[in-house]
Design a protein around this motif. Sequence first.
Motif, short mmCIF file in Angstrom:
data_model
loop_
_atom_site.label_atom_id
_atom_site.label_comp_id
_atom_site.label_asym_id
_atom_site.label_seq_id
_atom_site.Cartn_x
_atom_site.Cartn_y
_atom_site.Cartn_z
N ASP A 56 0.83 -1.21 0.00
CA ASP A 56 0.00 0.00 0.00
C ASP A 56 0.86 1.26 0.00
O ASP A 56 0.47 2.30 -0.55
N ILE A 57 2.03 1.17 0.61
CA ILE A 57 2.93 2.33 0.69
C ILE A 57 3.75 2.51 -0.59
O ILE A 57 3.93 3.63 -1.09
N LEU A 58 4.23 1.40 -1.15
CA LEU A 58 5.21 1.48 -2.24
C LEU A 58 4.67 1.02 -3.59
O LEU A 58 5.26 1.36 -4.63
N GLY A 59 3.61 0.22 -3.59
CA GLY A 59 3.14 -0.40 -4.82
C GLY A 59 2.32 0.51 -5.71
O GLY A 59 2.09 1.68 -5.42
N ASP A 60 1.90 -0.05 -6.86
CA ASP A 60 1.06 0.67 -7.83
C ASP A 60 1.69 1.98 -8.28
O ASP A 60 0.99 2.98 -8.49
N GLY A 61 3.01 1.99 -8.42
CA GLY A 61 3.70 3.17 -8.93
C GLY A 61 3.91 4.27 -7.92
O GLY A 61 4.47 5.33 -8.26
N LYS A 62 3.50 4.07 -6.67
CA LYS A 62 3.68 5.12 -5.66
C LYS A 62 5.15 5.42 -5.42
O LYS A 62 5.53 6.56 -5.15
N TYR A 63 5.98 4.37 -5.49
CA TYR A 63 7.42 4.56 -5.31
C TYR A 63 8.06 4.55 -6.70
O TYR A 63 8.25 3.49 -7.31
#
Length: 241
Positions: A188-195
Motif C-alpha cells: 500500500d505504501i510502495l506499490g502501484d507506482g507510488k514509489y
Amino acid sequence: MSCSDCVAGQEYKGSPQGKTQNLGSESCYVGTPTGKYDHKKALILLTDIFGLTLMNNPLLVDDFAKQGYRLSLQLKYSEALQNRNFDAPNWIKKYEPEVTRGFINDVVALKGQGVTSFAVTGYCFGGRYAIDLAIDQVVDVVIASHPSQVKTPETFEDFARSAEAPLLLEMGDQDREVDVKKQGEIDDILGDGKYAPGYKRECWPGCGHGFAVRADILDPQQFEGKEGSFKSSVAWLEKYF
C-alpha cells in the motif's frame, strides 16, 4: 523483533571459491567473477545473524559472483556464532545499529578503491540494514529477503520519503516476522507506482522466514522459493544495476 525462524533452517555443504580479506577494519568474504565484469560496481551482501559461520552464506556469495558481480561481499560479525543454540534476542542487542552500521560503513569504503556504484542484497538480519542503506542513499539498488527488525509501516514510510533505489522484496507466505498482512501494508505504501524508482514484492508459497538462505531443499515449495528468489534477485540487478 526476532522469531524462532531467525535461527532455524538447513545448513548446506560445499567448497567456497572466494577468499576472506579485510575491507577497512572489517573481515569480509569476497567473491570475484572469473570472467569480465564492471570494476566500478560492487554488490554488498549482508547476511543473516550467522555470518561466515554458516556455509550457506559464502556459497550464496559465490553464486552471485558466478553471475558476474564483482566483490559480492558478506559481513563477518566480530563475535561470530560458533553454534546455533544461542539466545538470538540477546545477540541482537549486541549488534544495535550504531555497532552494525559501523561494520557496513567500512565495506562501503570500497569507494576508495575505484568503486562508484553499489547494490545491496540483505537477508534476515542484514535485510533491515540493506533497507537503511537505501534510505541513506548509499546504494543504487536494494534487495531485501525476509528482513527482520523492520517496523511496518514506519520503516517503509521512511523508505518512501528518503530512498531513491529500486527495491525488490523477497518474502514467504509463512513468514512470522513480516506476515502477509504486513506485506500488504508495505504494498500500500510502495506499490502501484507510488514509489517511482521501482518496487516489486514476491511472496513464495510454503516459505517461512529465512527461506532464501536456509531453505529445506528437499521441500519442493521451499526449494522453488529459494531458487526463484535468487533468479529474481539476479534479474533485478540486471534491470537496475
